[in-house]
Design a protein around this motif. Structure first.
Motif: not given
Length: 287
Positions: A167-186
Motif C-alpha cells: 500500500k502506498i496511499s489510502g483514500n476516503a470520502q464523506y458527504r457534508q451538506r451535499d458536498v463530496v469530500i475526499q482526502h487521502g494520505s500518500i
C-alpha cells in the motif's frame, strides 16, 4: 483533464498546520463550494505530526503516552477506517471538494474519478501504482495501512504484483451538506516505529514495513519530497483545470477564521477526539 474541468476550481498548496485545523478546513471548503460555487483541490502536510483517527475508531486503541512523549497530535476524521499516522516529513496529504450533484453517485465510480490525479501524479514520479488488483486480509484493524487492502480505494505499488504489492496511499470520502469530500494520505517515506508506536497494540515495525511502500522507496530516492508535493499538486490542478496562481489559489481570511473556530470546538476538542461529541459554539476546548 476530467469531466469536471469546466467548473470553477482552485488549487491550494497549503502550509503545514495542526491536525484539527487541517480537518476543519475541509468542512470550510465544503461551505465555499456550495455557497460560492468554488471547488477546491489541495495538497498539505501536518505540523506537528498527527494521528488521525477514523470516525468510529475507539480512542482506547491509541497509545496516548507515546503520542504525548513524541509530540504527536491526535485528531479524528469525518471518514471511517483505521487511524493514520501523518508524519510531518513522510506523509503527503490531499483533499478534493466538489458538490455532490456534479460527481458520480456510485461510490466506487466517484473514487475512480477522484483518484485519477493521484495515480497520474505517482506515474509522473516514476511510481507504478494503481488500485489494488486483489484483496489482502487485515493485519491490525485500528491502523488504516494495516487493515485489509480493498481494490475499491486502496492504491498499491508496484502494479501487477498482486498479493506482493504494498500500500502506498489510502483514500476516503464523506458527504457534508451535499458536498463530496475526499482526502487521502500518500506515503512519501516510511516511519514504521512511529506508525506502530501510536497504537496501543503489540506490533512490530517490520509488520508495517512489509505492508507499506513509499514514493522514496519506489523511486530509489530519486524524487525529493518537495518535487513529490509539487508533482502531485500539478496533477491535481491539471485534472480539474484549477486556478493555480490567482487570487483564489489560497484560503480567504473568512475561511481561515471559520476553520479556527471549528477546530477549537470540534476537531481539536477532547470531546470530539475521544467521544465524537461536538461542542457548542462558545464552549471551551479541552487540552
Amino acid at each position: 483533464m476530467s469531466e469536471l474541468a469546466d467548473r470553477e476550481w482552485r488549487l491550494i498548496r497549503d502550509v503545514p498546520r495542526d491536525g484539527a485545523r487541517q480537518m476543519a478546513l475541509e468542512e470550510i471548503a465544503a461551505r465555499t463550494a456550495l455557497e460560492d460555487d468554488l471547488r477546491t483541490v489541495r495538497v498539505y502536510s501536518w505540523e506537528p505530526s498527527t494521528l488521525s483517527l477514523g470516525y468510529r475508531q475507539d480512542a482506547d486503541t491509541v497509545d496516548w503516552d507515546f503520542c504525548d512523549r513524541e509530540g504527536i497530535d491526535v485528531t479524528r476524521r469525518q471518514t471511517g477506517g483505521g487511524g493514520i499516522y501523518h508524519d510531518r516529513y513522510a506523509d503527503i496529504s490531499y483533499t478534493i471538494v466538489a458538490p455532490a450533484d456534479e460527481v458520480p453517485g456510485d461510490l466506487m465510480d466517484c473514487y475512480e474519478l477522484f483518484c485519477e490525479p493521484v495515480l497520474e501524479g505517482l506515474r509522473r514520479m516514476g511510481v507504478e501504482a494503481d488500485f489494488a488488483s486483489v484483496e489482502q486480509s487485515s493485519i491490525y484493524q485500528p491502523s488504516c495501512y494495516l487493515r485489509d487492502i480493498n481494490p475499491a480505494h486502496d492504491v498499491v505499488a508496484p502494479t501487477g504484483a498482486e498479493t506482493d504489492a504494498r500500500k502506498i496511499s489510502g483514500n476516503a470520502q464523506y458527504r457534508q451538506r451535499d458536498v463530496v469530500i475526499q482526502h487521502g494520505s500518500i506515503s512519501y517515506d516510511r516511519e514504521p516505529e512511529r506508525h506502530v508506536g501510536v497504537f496501543d497494540g503489540d506490533l512490530e515495525p517490520a509488520t508495517f514495513a512489509d505492508r507499506v511502500t513509499s514514493i522514496r522507496e519506489e523511486t530509489g530516492g530519486d524524487v525529493d519530497r518537495e518535487t513529490a508535493v509539487e508533482t502531485l499538486a500539478l496533477a491535481l490542478g491539471e485534472w480539474c483545470n484549477a486556478d493555480v496562481d490567482g487570487d483564489e489559489s489560497t484560503w480567504r481570511e473568512a475561511e481561515l477564521e471559520g476553520a479556527r473556530e471549528l477546530a477549537d470546538r470540534k476537531f481539536g476538542a477532547d470531546a470530539w477526539v475521544r467521544e465524537r461529541e461536538v461542542l457548542e459554539a462558545g464552549e471551551r476546548r479541552e487540552v
